[in-house]
Design a protein around this motif. Sequence first.
Motif, mmCIF file in Angstrom:
data_model
loop_
_atom_site.group_PDB
_atom_site.id
_atom_site.type_symbol
_atom_site.label_atom_id
_atom_site.label_comp_id
_atom_site.label_asym_id
_atom_site.label_seq_id
_atom_site.Cartn_x
_atom_site.Cartn_y
_atom_site.Cartn_z
ATOM 1 N N SER A 195 20.908 44.361 75.051
ATOM 2 C CA SER A 195 19.658 43.825 75.583
ATOM 3 C C SER A 195 19.879 42.582 76.445
ATOM 4 O O SER A 195 20.575 41.646 76.038
ATOM 5 N N ASP A 196 19.249 42.560 77.620
ATOM 6 C CA ASP A 196 19.264 41.355 78.457
ATOM 7 C C ASP A 196 18.632 40.176 77.738
ATOM 8 O O ASP A 196 18.971 39.013 78.013
ATOM 9 N N GLU A 197 17.694 40.438 76.835
ATOM 10 C CA GLU A 197 17.004 39.389 76.091
ATOM 11 C C GLU A 197 17.704 39.052 74.776
ATOM 12 O O GLU A 197 17.207 38.253 73.999
ATOM 13 N N ASN A 198 18.862 39.682 74.545
ATOM 14 C CA ASN A 198 19.628 39.449 73.321
ATOM 15 C C ASN A 198 18.830 39.795 72.067
ATOM 16 O O ASN A 198 18.927 39.129 71.036
ATOM 17 N N LYS A 199 18.040 40.876 72.144
ATOM 18 C CA LYS A 199 17.245 41.341 71.015
ATOM 19 C C LYS A 199 17.821 42.654 70.508
ATOM 20 O O LYS A 199 17.836 43.651 71.232
ATOM 21 N N ARG A 274 15.483 46.260 79.454
ATOM 22 C CA ARG A 274 16.583 46.038 80.386
ATOM 23 C C ARG A 274 17.857 45.700 79.608
ATOM 24 O O ARG A 274 17.848 44.894 78.695
ATOM 25 N N MET A 275 18.947 46.333 80.033
ATOM 26 C CA MET A 275 20.203 46.239 79.310
ATOM 27 C C MET A 275 21.335 45.897 80.276
ATOM 28 O O MET A 275 21.181 45.965 81.501
ATOM 29 N N HIS A 276 22.494 45.558 79.700
ATOM 30 C CA HIS A 276 23.697 45.352 80.499
ATOM 31 C C HIS A 276 24.903 45.845 79.710
ATOM 32 O O HIS A 276 24.872 45.935 78.476
ATOM 33 N N LEU A 277 25.960 46.174 80.435
ATOM 34 C CA LEU A 277 27.187 46.653 79.814
ATOM 35 C C LEU A 277 28.032 45.473 79.359
ATOM 36 O O LEU A 277 28.155 44.471 80.068
ATOM 37 N N VAL A 278 28.627 45.595 78.192
ATOM 38 C CA VAL A 278 29.520 44.581 77.638
ATOM 39 C C VAL A 278 30.776 45.282 77.129
ATOM 40 O O VAL A 278 30.696 46.349 76.521
ATOM 41 N N VAL A 279 31.922 44.685 77.372
ATOM 42 C CA VAL A 279 33.168 45.112 76.718
ATOM 43 C C VAL A 279 33.629 43.943 75.873
ATOM 44 O O VAL A 279 33.899 42.858 76.389
ATOM 45 N N GLN A 280 33.692 44.145 74.552
ATOM 46 C CA GLN A 280 34.126 43.056 73.683
ATOM 47 C C GLN A 280 35.106 43.595 72.654
ATOM 48 O O GLN A 280 34.936 44.676 72.093
ATOM 49 N N ALA A 281 36.172 42.831 72.470
ATOM 50 C CA ALA A 281 37.219 43.207 71.531
ATOM 51 C C ALA A 281 37.562 42.001 70.669
ATOM 52 O O ALA A 281 37.652 40.875 71.167
ATOM 53 N N GLY A 282 37.735 42.231 69.380
ATOM 54 C CA GLY A 282 38.046 41.146 68.456
ATOM 55 C C GLY A 282 38.394 41.703 67.092
ATOM 56 O O GLY A 282 38.645 42.898 66.946
ATOM 57 N N SER A 283 38.368 40.841 66.092
ATOM 58 C CA SER A 283 38.757 41.287 64.758
ATOM 59 C C SER A 283 37.666 42.150 64.146
ATOM 60 O O SER A 283 36.483 41.990 64.411
ATOM 61 N N ASN A 284 38.102 43.093 63.290
ATOM 62 C CA ASN A 284 37.152 43.979 62.618
ATOM 63 C C ASN A 284 36.356 43.258 61.551
ATOM 64 O O ASN A 284 35.151 43.416 61.438
ATOM 65 N N ASP A 285 37.058 42.485 60.723
ATOM 66 C CA ASP A 285 36.402 41.875 59.574
ATOM 67 C C ASP A 285 36.649 40.378 59.472
ATOM 68 O O ASP A 285 36.298 39.755 58.487
ATOM 69 N N GLY A 286 37.295 39.812 60.498
ATOM 70 C CA GLY A 286 37.508 38.377 60.521
ATOM 71 C C GLY A 286 38.825 37.912 59.968
ATOM 72 O O GLY A 286 39.179 36.743 60.131
ATOM 73 N N HIS A 287 39.584 38.797 59.318
ATOM 74 C CA HIS A 287 40.837 38.365 58.700
ATOM 75 C C HIS A 287 41.949 39.379 58.956
ATOM 76 O O HIS A 287 42.498 39.978 58.014
ATOM 77 N N PRO A 288 42.315 39.607 60.214
ATOM 78 C CA PRO A 288 43.426 40.518 60.503
ATOM 79 C C PRO A 288 44.752 39.907 60.069
ATOM 80 O O PRO A 288 44.848 38.693 59.849
#
Length: 311
Positions: A195-199, A274-288
């Motif tokens: 969401s463009d409105e971060n909802k 209204r939406m936008h595309l995001v590519v985000q990569a990070g830890s699955n559970d916070g403690h890799p």
Amino acid sequence: MTDQPVRTEQADAPPLAAEASAAHGAGIAHAVGAGRHRPPLGRGGRRIAVAVGALVVLAGIVAGSATALHSGSAADPSGVRMPSADGNGWKRVFAEDFEDDAPSGRFEAGYGDRFSIYHGFGDTAGTGQYQSSVLSAHDGMLDMHLGTTAAGVPLAGGIVPLVDGTWGGQTSGRYSIRMKSDPVDGFGVAVLLWSDENKWSDGEVDFPEGALGAPAYLNVHCLSDPAQKCVHEQTRASLEDWHTYTIEWTPTRMSFFVDDAMVGSTDKDIPTARMHLVVQAGSNDGHPPADAKGSLLIDWMTIDVPTTGRG
């Protein structure tokens, strides 16, 4: 789910700042506290609500197969060139094949006019942080190099493509990305419409999503209860191999393709905001694991909108 990242500081990383979420104003997709790469149902994941009849699952994808968009050449790292034509009712509004080299720490200087870049705030898992330094471009690819700092902070990467220099605004579109990843224990990726409105209640569409090097999942969150997934399917594509993933979003149907082969289609829970595309990569559970490290590689990305307008 929270609209603002939690402010924390780590010993060997700069302070986090909500205002640093995006240089071009793009909202944070799933900031802190809403895990994005949970195990699927049956392996400790959340209960999944499935909309019976809403999703048509089609033929499986053969691991390692190539898209028919274009034949490859030696100059293309994935063996498949970025498609140069739109047509069939679509108009190309964004295309990036990462031909310009940009070392770690200089990606934003080279690509800041084409991407909004996540930097300096907490990641989805709540224990790590987005850092632009994980991004580089080399050999015709975007490289998100993920790992954990000496102080135990998992580092994440995130980008939002800019259409005509701005982010968002679509209410329909076709989004393609050609990518692969190393198998990196404890880390995952989500390519999503947000969401463009971060909802969260505006909708969330994730494709592909999954642990790095593992099977690619298709997830469409329920509009009535976004904590639930009304579409949740594992494809036969592995994130460890080069594949082209496409989301095709219209007001009446969303369809999903791997290497030009449709793997799912639904007429339910289609976002209208209204939406936008995001590519985000990070830890699955916070403690890799502390020694886990590796890359998500992107050869190219494209965005098309309907020829009748952006919706």
